[in-house]
Design a protein around this motif. Sequence first.
Motif, PDB file in Angstrom:
ATOM      1  N   MET A 163       6.726  52.327  77.336  1.00 20.79           N
ATOM      2  CA  MET A 163       6.543  51.518  78.538  1.00 20.79           C
ATOM      3  C   MET A 163       7.727  51.654  79.504  1.00 20.79           C
ATOM      4  O   MET A 163       7.688  51.130  80.614  1.00 20.79           O
ATOM      5  CB  MET A 163       6.358  50.039  78.154  1.00 20.79           C
ATOM      6  CG  MET A 163       5.082  49.769  77.376  1.00 20.79           C
ATOM      7  SD  MET A 163       5.053  48.110  76.639  1.00 20.79           S
ATOM      8  CE  MET A 163       4.846  47.097  78.097  1.00 20.79           C
ATOM      9  N   GLY A 164       8.793  52.324  79.066  1.00 18.21           N
ATOM     10  CA  GLY A 164       9.964  52.524  79.909  1.00 18.21           C
ATOM     11  C   GLY A 164      10.907  51.333  79.948  1.00 18.21           C
ATOM     12  O   GLY A 164      11.760  51.239  80.830  1.00 18.21           O
ATOM     13  N   GLY A 193       4.860  37.832  81.342  1.00 14.19           N
ATOM     14  CA  GLY A 193       3.400  37.806  81.322  1.00 14.19           C
ATOM     15  C   GLY A 193       2.806  39.196  81.141  1.00 14.19           C
ATOM     16  O   GLY A 193       1.875  39.387  80.355  1.00 14.19           O
ATOM     17  N   ALA A 194       3.349  40.178  81.857  1.00 14.34           N
ATOM     18  CA  ALA A 194       2.856  41.557  81.729  1.00 14.34           C
ATOM     19  C   ALA A 194       3.122  42.103  80.330  1.00 14.34           C
ATOM     20  O   ALA A 194       2.276  42.801  79.762  1.00 14.34           O
ATOM     21  CB  ALA A 194       3.500  42.446  82.784  1.00 14.34           C
ATOM     22  N   LEU A 195       4.278  41.771  79.770  1.00 14.53           N
ATOM     23  CA  LEU A 195       4.595  42.226  78.409  1.00 14.53           C
ATOM     24  C   LEU A 195       3.629  41.629  77.388  1.00 14.53           C
ATOM     25  O   LEU A 195       3.127  42.331  76.507  1.00 14.53           O
ATOM     26  CB  LEU A 195       6.025  41.822  78.041  1.00 14.53           C
ATOM     27  CG  LEU A 195       7.134  42.580  78.732  1.00 14.53           C
ATOM     28  CD1 LEU A 195       8.459  41.868  78.556  1.00 14.53           C
ATOM     29  CD2 LEU A 195       7.203  43.980  78.162  1.00 14.53           C
ATOM     30  N   VAL A 196       3.389  40.338  77.520  1.00 11.07           N
ATOM     31  CA  VAL A 196       2.482  39.679  76.577  1.00 11.07           C
ATOM     32  C   VAL A 196       1.074  40.263  76.716  1.00 11.07           C
ATOM     33  O   VAL A 196       0.418  40.562  75.721  1.00 11.07           O
ATOM     34  CB  VAL A 196       2.494  38.144  76.766  1.00 11.07           C
ATOM     35  CG1 VAL A 196       1.422  37.476  75.919  1.00 11.07           C
ATOM     36  CG2 VAL A 196       3.866  37.580  76.421  1.00 11.07           C
ATOM     37  N   ARG A 197       0.616  40.470  77.947  1.00 12.47           N
ATOM     38  CA  ARG A 197      -0.702  41.099  78.153  1.00 12.47           C
ATOM     39  C   ARG A 197      -0.764  42.481  77.504  1.00 12.47           C
ATOM     40  O   ARG A 197      -1.751  42.826  76.863  1.00 12.47           O
ATOM     41  CB  ARG A 197      -0.995  41.261  79.640  1.00 12.47           C
ATOM     42  CG  ARG A 197      -1.604  40.084  80.303  1.00 12.47           C
ATOM     43  CD  ARG A 197      -2.011  40.453  81.739  1.00 12.47           C
ATOM     44  NE  ARG A 197      -2.389  39.289  82.479  1.00 12.47           N
ATOM     45  CZ  ARG A 197      -1.560  38.538  83.200  1.00 12.47           C
ATOM     46  NH1 ARG A 197      -0.289  38.850  83.288  1.00 12.47           N
ATOM     47  NH2 ARG A 197      -1.992  37.482  83.837  1.00 12.47           N
ATOM     48  N   GLY A 219      26.494  57.523  68.020  1.00 13.50           N
ATOM     49  CA  GLY A 219      26.579  56.955  69.353  1.00 13.50           C
ATOM     50  C   GLY A 219      25.219  56.601  69.937  1.00 13.50           C
ATOM     51  O   GLY A 219      25.118  56.207  71.082  1.00 13.50           O
ATOM     52  N   GLY A 220      24.185  56.755  69.142  1.00 10.79           N
ATOM     53  CA  GLY A 220      22.837  56.456  69.610  1.00 10.79           C
ATOM     54  C   GLY A 220      22.495  54.996  69.432  1.00 10.79           C
ATOM     55  O   GLY A 220      23.351  54.154  69.210  1.00 10.79           O
ATOM     56  N   GLY A 221      21.233  54.700  69.546  1.00 12.79           N
ATOM     57  CA  GLY A 221      20.757  53.333  69.397  1.00 12.79           C
ATOM     58  C   GLY A 221      19.824  52.966  70.527  1.00 12.79           C
ATOM     59  O   GLY A 221      19.372  53.828  71.291  1.00 12.79           O
ATOM     60  N   LEU A 222      19.534  51.700  70.630  1.00 16.90           N
ATOM     61  CA  LEU A 222      18.601  51.182  71.627  1.00 16.90           C
ATOM     62  C   LEU A 222      19.353  50.565  72.793  1.00 16.90           C
ATOM     63  O   LEU A 222      20.371  49.904  72.602  1.00 16.90           O
ATOM     64  CB  LEU A 222      17.706  50.116  70.988  1.00 16.90           C
ATOM     65  CG  LEU A 222      16.971  50.520  69.716  1.00 16.90           C
ATOM     66  CD1 LEU A 222      16.238  49.324  69.129  1.00 16.90           C
ATOM     67  CD2 LEU A 222      16.020  51.659  69.982  1.00 16.90           C
ATOM     68  N   ALA A 223      18.836  50.788  73.989  1.00 12.49           N
ATOM     69  CA  ALA A 223      19.431  50.191  75.188  1.00 12.49           C
ATOM     70  C   ALA A 223      18.314  49.782  76.135  1.00 12.49           C
ATOM     71  O   ALA A 223      17.311  50.482  76.280  1.00 12.49           O
ATOM     72  CB  ALA A 223      20.372  51.183  75.865  1.00 12.49           C
ATOM     73  N   LEU A 224      18.502  48.663  76.779  1.00 14.60           N
ATOM     74  CA  LEU A 224      17.534  48.149  77.735  1.00 14.60           C
ATOM     75  C   LEU A 224      17.662  48.905  79.053  1.00 14.60           C
ATOM     76  O   LEU A 224      18.763  49.175  79.517  1.00 14.60           O
ATOM     77  CB  LEU A 224      17.815  46.654  77.961  1.00 14.60           C
ATOM     78  CG  LEU A 224      16.759  45.835  78.677  1.00 14.60           C
ATOM     79  CD1 LEU A 224      15.461  45.815  77.879  1.00 14.60           C
ATOM     80  CD2 LEU A 224      17.260  44.426  78.885  1.00 14.60           C
ATOM     81  N   THR A 225      16.533  49.255  79.646  1.00 17.51           N
ATOM     82  CA  THR A 225      16.536  49.892  80.965  1.00 17.51           C
ATOM     83  C   THR A 225      16.500  48.797  82.034  1.00 17.51           C
ATOM     84  O   THR A 225      16.255  47.628  81.729  1.00 17.51           O
ATOM     85  CB  THR A 225      15.313  50.811  81.150  1.00 17.51           C
ATOM     86  OG1 THR A 225      14.128  50.002  81.118  1.00 17.51           O
ATOM     87  CG2 THR A 225      15.247  51.896  80.079  1.00 17.51           C
ATOM     88  N   VAL A 231      13.221  41.655  70.702  1.00 13.82           N
ATOM     89  CA  VAL A 231      14.017  42.886  70.832  1.00 13.82           C
ATOM     90  C   VAL A 231      14.570  42.994  72.249  1.00 13.82           C
ATOM     91  O   VAL A 231      15.763  43.254  72.450  1.00 13.82           O
ATOM     92  CB  VAL A 231      13.177  44.139  70.483  1.00 13.82           C
ATOM     93  CG1 VAL A 231      13.864  45.422  70.930  1.00 13.82           C
ATOM     94  CG2 VAL A 231      12.886  44.190  68.985  1.00 13.82           C
ATOM     95  N   LEU A 232      13.716  42.792  73.242  1.00 13.09           N
ATOM     96  CA  LEU A 232      14.164  42.880  74.630  1.00 13.09           C
ATOM     97  C   LEU A 232      15.224  41.818  74.943  1.00 13.09           C
ATOM     98  O   LEU A 232      16.209  42.096  75.631  1.00 13.09           O
ATOM     99  CB  LEU A 232      12.969  42.746  75.581  1.00 13.09           C
ATOM    100  CG  LEU A 232      11.982  43.914  75.549  1.00 13.09           C
ATOM    101  CD1 LEU A 232      10.768  43.603  76.414  1.00 13.09           C
ATOM    102  CD2 LEU A 232      12.634  45.216  75.972  1.00 13.09           C
ATOM    103  N   MET A 233      15.037  40.619  74.425  1.00 12.71           N
ATOM    104  CA  MET A 233      16.012  39.554  74.651  1.00 12.71           C
ATOM    105  C   MET A 233      17.369  39.925  74.050  1.00 12.71           C
ATOM    106  O   MET A 233      18.408  39.770  74.690  1.00 12.71           O
ATOM    107  CB  MET A 233      15.521  38.239  74.047  1.00 12.71           C
ATOM    108  CG  MET A 233      14.357  37.611  74.787  1.00 12.71           C
ATOM    109  SD  MET A 233      13.648  36.198  73.912  1.00 12.71           S
ATOM    110  CE  MET A 233      14.985  35.008  74.041  1.00 12.71           C
ATOM    111  N   ARG A 234      17.340  40.426  72.843  1.00 10.67           N
ATOM    112  CA  ARG A 234      18.595  40.791  72.174  1.00 10.67           C
ATOM    113  C   ARG A 234      19.311  41.906  72.930  1.00 10.67           C
ATOM    114  O   ARG A 234      20.516  41.852  73.150  1.00 10.67           O
ATOM    115  CB  ARG A 234      18.294  41.206  70.728  1.00 10.67           C
ATOM    116  CG  ARG A 234      19.503  41.547  69.916  1.00 10.67           C
ATOM    117  CD  ARG A 234      20.406  40.345  69.762  1.00 10.67           C
ATOM    118  NE  ARG A 234      21.609  40.739  69.063  1.00 10.67           N
ATOM    119  CZ  ARG A 234      22.365  39.919  68.391  1.00 10.67           C
ATOM    120  NH1 ARG A 234      22.046  38.657  68.309  1.00 10.67           N
ATOM    121  NH2 ARG A 234      23.436  40.343  67.793  1.00 10.67           N
ATOM    122  N   LEU A 235      18.556  42.914  73.357  1.00  7.58           N
ATOM    123  CA  LEU A 235      19.158  44.016  74.105  1.00  7.58           C
ATOM    124  C   LEU A 235      19.667  43.556  75.467  1.00  7.58           C
ATOM    125  O   LEU A 235      20.673  44.062  75.967  1.00  7.58           O
ATOM    126  CB  LEU A 235      18.162  45.162  74.274  1.00  7.58           C
ATOM    127  CG  LEU A 235      17.761  45.893  72.994  1.00  7.58           C
ATOM    128  CD1 LEU A 235      16.691  46.929  73.289  1.00  7.58           C
ATOM    129  CD2 LEU A 235      18.965  46.529  72.311  1.00  7.58           C
TER     130      LEU A 235
END
Length: 148
Positions: A52-53, A77-81, A62-68, A13-17
């Motif tokens: 997690m922010g 590494g922190a994400l996987v942990r 006009g909504g949806g997901l956006a990466l911060t 998801v993060l990669m796609r965003l």
Amino acid sequence: MRLLRSTDLALRVLMRLAVTGGDSNPTTRDVSTAMDVPYTHAAKVVAELQHMGLLTARRGRGGGLALTEEGRTASVGALVRAFEGEGDVVDCEGTATSAPCPLSSACRLRGALRRAQEAFYATLDPITVSDIVAAPTGPLLLGISPKP
């Protein structure tokens, strides 16, 4: 070591965003369809990433997901942990349905596996979400169309 399905989905998801930027803001339903996962599973992962922010989620037109920015610079590494938890690779202590390992008082394998797990995380720590979508991955991600 095998990552949990939620960890894999969170990273994807993060990669796609990260590659779509502000051009399009997919919804959680779009994510679940494109990645062929149940909507409820995608919603849980998106909610955790939002908590997690690392991404924002807006409802309505006009909504949806956006990466911060934090999501863009987050350590893999922190994400996987965060998604995998702090547990050991093997369960030596036992559970309600299984007895503890009889070798636990003198076992050298548990320590070796713990060191291997930490080496795995240490390898991922300096890598950011932006790093893993650099060319050629990013352009390839943009070319993948959602499943019908």
